[in-house]
Design a protein around this motif. Sequence first.
Motif, PDB file in Angstrom:
ATOM      1  N   ILE A 143     -28.754  22.810 -29.716  1.00 55.18           N
ATOM      2  CA  ILE A 143     -27.773  21.307 -29.530  1.00 55.18           C
ATOM      3  C   ILE A 143     -28.224  20.441 -30.715  1.00 55.18           C
ATOM      4  N   ASN A 144     -29.466  20.545 -30.965  1.00 55.11           N
ATOM      5  CA  ASN A 144     -29.950  19.635 -32.082  1.00 55.11           C
ATOM      6  C   ASN A 144     -29.540  19.788 -33.394  1.00 55.11           C
ATOM      7  N   GLU A 145     -29.259  21.244 -33.620  1.00 56.87           N
ATOM      8  CA  GLU A 145     -28.685  21.630 -35.010  1.00 56.87           C
ATOM      9  C   GLU A 145     -27.264  21.283 -35.171  1.00 56.87           C
ATOM     10  N   THR A 146     -26.595  21.257 -34.132  1.00 52.53           N
ATOM     11  CA  THR A 146     -25.113  20.991 -34.422  1.00 52.53           C
ATOM     12  C   THR A 146     -24.770  19.593 -35.124  1.00 52.53           C
ATOM     13  N   GLY A 147     -25.462  18.500 -34.916  1.00 52.99           N
ATOM     14  CA  GLY A 147     -25.159  17.125 -35.341  1.00 52.99           C
ATOM     15  C   GLY A 147     -24.025  16.565 -34.736  1.00 52.99           C
ATOM     16  N   TYR A 148     -23.580  17.055 -33.830  1.00 52.08           N
ATOM     17  CA  TYR A 148     -22.594  16.645 -32.754  1.00 52.08           C
ATOM     18  C   TYR A 148     -23.004  15.351 -32.051  1.00 52.08           C
ATOM     19  N   ASP A 149     -21.999  14.220 -32.006  1.00 53.29           N
ATOM     20  CA  ASP A 149     -22.517  13.311 -30.983  1.00 53.29           C
ATOM     21  C   ASP A 149     -22.343  13.584 -29.672  1.00 53.29           C
TER      22      ASP A 149
ATOM     23  N   GLY B 254     -32.861   2.348 -10.425  1.00 55.56           N
ATOM     24  CA  GLY B 254     -31.516   1.897 -10.456  1.00 55.56           C
ATOM     25  C   GLY B 254     -30.924   1.563 -11.874  1.00 55.56           C
ATOM     26  N   ALA B 255     -31.672   1.800 -12.979  1.00 52.83           N
ATOM     27  CA  ALA B 255     -31.355   1.421 -14.358  1.00 52.83           C
ATOM     28  C   ALA B 255     -30.707   2.710 -14.909  1.00 52.83           C
ATOM     29  N   ILE B 256     -29.493   2.447 -15.738  1.00 54.36           N
ATOM     30  CA  ILE B 256     -28.758   3.380 -16.424  1.00 54.36           C
ATOM     31  C   ILE B 256     -28.716   3.120 -17.819  1.00 54.36           C
ATOM     32  N   LEU B 257     -29.125   4.257 -18.530  1.00 54.65           N
ATOM     33  CA  LEU B 257     -29.017   4.118 -19.951  1.00 54.65           C
ATOM     34  C   LEU B 257     -27.880   5.264 -20.400  1.00 54.65           C
ATOM     35  N   GLU B 258     -27.117   4.706 -21.314  1.00 44.65           N
ATOM     36  CA  GLU B 258     -25.972   5.571 -22.090  1.00 44.65           C
ATOM     37  C   GLU B 258     -25.841   5.225 -23.417  1.00 44.65           C
ATOM     38  N   SER B 259     -26.030   6.281 -24.138  1.00 44.54           N
ATOM     39  CA  SER B 259     -25.814   6.111 -25.764  1.00 44.54           C
ATOM     40  C   SER B 259     -25.161   7.250 -26.173  1.00 44.54           C
ATOM     41  N   THR B 260     -24.273   6.982 -27.215  1.00 42.73           N
ATOM     42  CA  THR B 260     -23.665   8.038 -27.939  1.00 42.73           C
ATOM     43  C   THR B 260     -24.221   8.309 -29.405  1.00 42.73           C
ATOM     44  N   GLN B 261     -24.426   9.276 -29.665  1.00 46.77           N
ATOM     45  CA  GLN B 261     -25.193   9.720 -31.137  1.00 46.77           C
ATOM     46  C   GLN B 261     -25.387  10.920 -31.171  1.00 46.77           C
ATOM     47  N   PRO B 262     -25.840  11.448 -32.385  1.00 55.82           N
ATOM     48  CA  PRO B 262     -26.504  12.871 -32.360  1.00 55.82           C
ATOM     49  C   PRO B 262     -27.727  12.970 -31.920  1.00 55.82           C
ATOM     50  N   LEU B 263     -28.200  14.082 -31.314  1.00 56.08           N
ATOM     51  CA  LEU B 263     -29.527  14.505 -30.681  1.00 56.08           C
ATOM     52  C   LEU B 263     -30.049  15.113 -31.690  1.00 56.08           C
ATOM     53  N   GLY B 264     -30.689  14.397 -33.037  1.00 53.61           N
ATOM     54  CA  GLY B 264     -31.184  14.720 -33.983  1.00 53.61           C
ATOM     55  C   GLY B 264     -31.200  14.152 -35.319  1.00 53.61           C
ATOM     56  N   PRO B 265     -31.622  14.417 -36.275  1.00 54.23           N
ATOM     57  CA  PRO B 265     -32.043  15.750 -36.738  1.00 54.23           C
ATOM     58  C   PRO B 265     -33.199  16.262 -36.347  1.00 54.23           C
ATOM     59  N   THR B 266     -34.223  15.119 -35.975  1.00 53.59           N
ATOM     60  CA  THR B 266     -35.498  15.696 -35.628  1.00 53.59           C
ATOM     61  C   THR B 266     -35.687  16.193 -34.195  1.00 53.59           C
TER      62      THR B 266
ATOM     63  N   THR C 216     -39.008  16.030 -27.926  1.00 49.93           N
ATOM     64  CA  THR C 216     -38.230  14.924 -28.511  1.00 49.93           C
ATOM     65  C   THR C 216     -37.015  15.292 -29.448  1.00 49.93           C
ATOM     66  N   MET C 217     -36.085  14.697 -29.176  1.00 55.54           N
ATOM     67  CA  MET C 217     -34.925  14.774 -30.216  1.00 55.54           C
ATOM     68  C   MET C 217     -34.640  13.438 -30.731  1.00 55.54           C
ATOM     69  N   ALA C 218     -34.783  12.914 -31.915  1.00 52.66           N
ATOM     70  CA  ALA C 218     -34.787  11.669 -32.584  1.00 52.66           C
ATOM     71  C   ALA C 218     -33.961  11.651 -33.812  1.00 52.66           C
ATOM     72  N   SER C 219     -33.461  10.383 -33.997  1.00 53.68           N
ATOM     73  CA  SER C 219     -32.611  10.203 -35.208  1.00 53.68           C
ATOM     74  C   SER C 219     -33.849  10.167 -36.552  1.00 53.68           C
ATOM     75  N   VAL C 220     -33.154  10.312 -37.535  1.00 54.22           N
ATOM     76  CA  VAL C 220     -34.239  10.308 -38.914  1.00 54.22           C
ATOM     77  C   VAL C 220     -35.256   8.942 -38.865  1.00 54.22           C
TER      78      VAL C 220
ATOM     79  N   PHE D 195     -33.548   5.875 -32.512  1.00 51.52           N
ATOM     80  CA  PHE D 195     -33.094   6.602 -31.210  1.00 51.52           C
ATOM     81  C   PHE D 195     -34.144   7.898 -31.118  1.00 51.52           C
ATOM     82  N   GLU D 196     -34.719   8.023 -29.670  1.00 53.44           N
ATOM     83  CA  GLU D 196     -35.595   9.110 -29.406  1.00 53.44           C
ATOM     84  C   GLU D 196     -35.098   9.478 -27.902  1.00 53.44           C
ATOM     85  N   PHE D 197     -35.142  10.764 -27.779  1.00 49.36           N
ATOM     86  CA  PHE D 197     -34.663  11.186 -26.202  1.00 49.36           C
ATOM     87  C   PHE D 197     -35.853  12.362 -26.185  1.00 49.36           C
ATOM     88  N   HIS D 198     -36.730  11.861 -25.186  1.00 49.42           N
ATOM     89  CA  HIS D 198     -37.697  12.481 -24.569  1.00 49.42           C
ATOM     90  C   HIS D 198     -37.609  13.240 -23.388  1.00 49.42           C
TER      91      HIS D 198
END
Length: 174
Positions: A56-62, A72-84, A99-103, A107-110
């Motif tokens: 998934i990380n290597e695609t670069g897709y959003d 009850g909190a909801i987090l939504e964000s649209t971006q690539p899951l990487g490249p880190t 962890t997938m993160a932007s350069v 943005f970090e997704f753990h």
Amino acid sequence: MRYLLLLFFLSAPYCNGFLLPRVSHLSKIDPIFSSTESSVELSSSEEAAKGFFEEINETGYDFRTIVIGAGGAILESTQPLGPTLKTNRSAKSGQIFLTMASVDQSFEFHLKLQMIGKVALIERELPEKTTRLIRIMNRDEESMSTLILSNSSEEASSWFKGMIDKYGSEIDFS
């Protein structure tokens, strides 16, 4: 020396009169993310999950990343899951995080690797478009997160279908 200290205090952010340190990495504020990838040994299921997310990380897709918290909190964000992409063992809990993160790490997704039980690859045909979802579930099959492929190109569609061909529509990592 006084001039340097004055510059430091002028450039540092304030909150309610308190000086806040400038922090660019989670490892500086929380020891949970302080170890390095080289020291992490993964089980076979954790290795398999990491391999899946590397694809998934290597695609670069959003992706539209959706996380619903227990409170009850909801987090939504649209971006690539990487490249880190990296794995770390928490110094505090001993758990392994993927962890997938932007350069710039704005943005970090753990994900806790040992909690991932299943991943479902879902393609829904709707009248106006086709939705491609990756649903991440824990070992009790409760939703941890949903990733929606934002790219509707033929290339992205082909990649998603290739993932289904390779892994099936449900992958068991438990």
